[in-house]
Write an enzyme that holds these catalytic residues in place. Structure first.
Site, PDB file in Angstrom:
ATOM      1  CD  GLU A   1      39.639 -49.689  59.744  1.00 10.54           C
ATOM      2  OE1 GLU A   1      39.796 -50.875  60.118  1.00 10.54           O
ATOM      3  OE2 GLU A   1      38.581 -49.269  59.222  1.00 10.54           O
TER       4      GLU A   1
ATOM      5  CD  GLU B   1      36.048 -49.937  54.645  1.00 11.74           C
ATOM      6  OE1 GLU B   1      37.202 -49.686  55.036  1.00 11.74           O
ATOM      7  OE2 GLU B   1      35.224 -50.595  55.308  1.00 11.74           O
TER       8      GLU B   1
HETATM    9 ZN    ZN Z   1      36.822 -50.288  59.525  1.00  9.29          ZN
END
Ligand code: ZN
Length: 335
Positions: free
Chosen positions: A160, A299
């Site tokens: 990520e 996100e």
């Molecule tokens: Zn994160």
């Protein structure tokens, strides 16, 4: 991921579905193209969420369920922090309302010149090697939390933190081409082997007197959970945290980003929270609680879902993601 700042039991509270038209139907012109891609899926997901009584992880009663119309009023009442900076910087004529449909128009630069955007690449690729440092507790006003977390990865190991940095750099390039001043909270590497801590991430936006701040992430939840969501600050007050003045403009920023992100990527709002709106309000993120500037997290997808992961791992898709976030920011700033 959404457990960025340690994890009390999933405190997010979903926004209500707009009583009239959802955000993705309120966009005009450019969104019509996206409308061709997304609405069928969106409508299906919204329907699913409604029929299933909403998400299962709302263990607490929703703290903020603000109809969009009401939030617009709140926005206009609390948009003062950037208004003065904008007026002093706007020697050039500002484009008429509605001119945002022409993103590359030279007039846009007049509106955007001198405005500052802070981009916060979630986590840091070096956090894995600095667990002691990032586990240190920091004050987020309402609570104490870990300095930072490692973030999630795809099943094939794409981090990520790599994703967030790549999208953030692409986003910077797009925004700088529009004449905006762009600050990244970090660029990992030797200068930032870990962190920054979440309180410092917020402070960077505050001290820059940023007109908009976006923290870039991807989620790490179970396979089958798909789509993006934008996290908005809840109204919190405690210690150094007081979000009363930013919740209105932050929602406006978040709605702009969600609409444009859906349009450029073709992705749908998350099917596992947010009741199909792609918008979620949280009161537990230090990066939001400590912000004094309009700020949201995004996100971009679920790294643990194979289909989402394939998108997140694609440079072409990440460019679309960056473009969507940039378009949302520019729209919010009136460019
Ligand atoms: Zn994160």
């Amino acid at each position: 991921m959404r457990y960025d700042e340690s994890s009390p039991p999933l405190p997010e509270s979903s926004t209500s579905i707009s009583p009239d038209r959802p955000w993705y139907a309120r966009r005009s012109t450019l969104v019509v193209a996206a409308a061709a891609i997304a609405p069928a899926a969106l409508a299906g997901w919204v329907l699913t969420e409604v029929l299933s009584g909403g998400t299962s992880d709302d263990s607490r009663p929703p703290r903020i369920v603000m109809p969009l119309a009401a939030s617009a009023a709140a926005t206009s009442a609390s948009a003062a922090p950037s208004a003065s900076a904008a007026s002093s910087a706007s020697a050039a004529p500002t484009p008429a309302p509605g001119a945002s449909a022409a993103p590359a128009a030279p007039a846009a630069k007049g509106t955007l010149a001198g405005r500052t955007v802070v981009i916060d690449p979630g986590h840091n690729t070096g956090n894995f090697k600095h667990t002691t440092e990032i586990n240190r507790q920091v004050d987020i006003g309402t609570n104490r939390k870990e300095c930072d977390t490692t973030g999630t990865t795809t099943n094939s190991g794409y981090m990520e933190a790599e994703f967030s940095m790549d999208v953030s750099r692409r986003l910077r390039t797009v925004l700088e081409a529009k004449g905006l001043k762009v600050i990244l909270t970090h660029e990992a590497g030797k200068e930032r082997p870990f962190g920054p801590c979440i309180d410092e991430r917020a402070r960077i936006g505050n001290e820059a007197v940023a007109d908009a701040v976006v923290s870039v992430h991807a989620d790490g939840v179970s396979a089958g959970s798909r789509g993006f969501h934008v996290i908005l600050p809840a109204k919190v007050k405690g210690g150094g945290a007081d979000t009363a003045k930013i919740i209105g403009p932050s929602r406006q920023l978040g709605e702009r980003i969600a609409g444009n992100f859906a349009r450029t990527t073709g992705s749908a709002p998350a099917n596992y929270l947010g009741s199909g709106t792609g918008l979620v309000v949280r009161d537990d993120l230090g990066g939001l609680n400590l912000s004094t500037r309009p700020k949201v997290f995004i996100e971009c997808g679920n790294m643990r879902d194979a289909k989402d992961a394939a998108q997140l791992s694609s440079p072409e898709w990440r460019q679309k993601a960056a473009q969507g976030i940039a378009d949302g920011i520019v729209g919010f700033l009136g460019g």
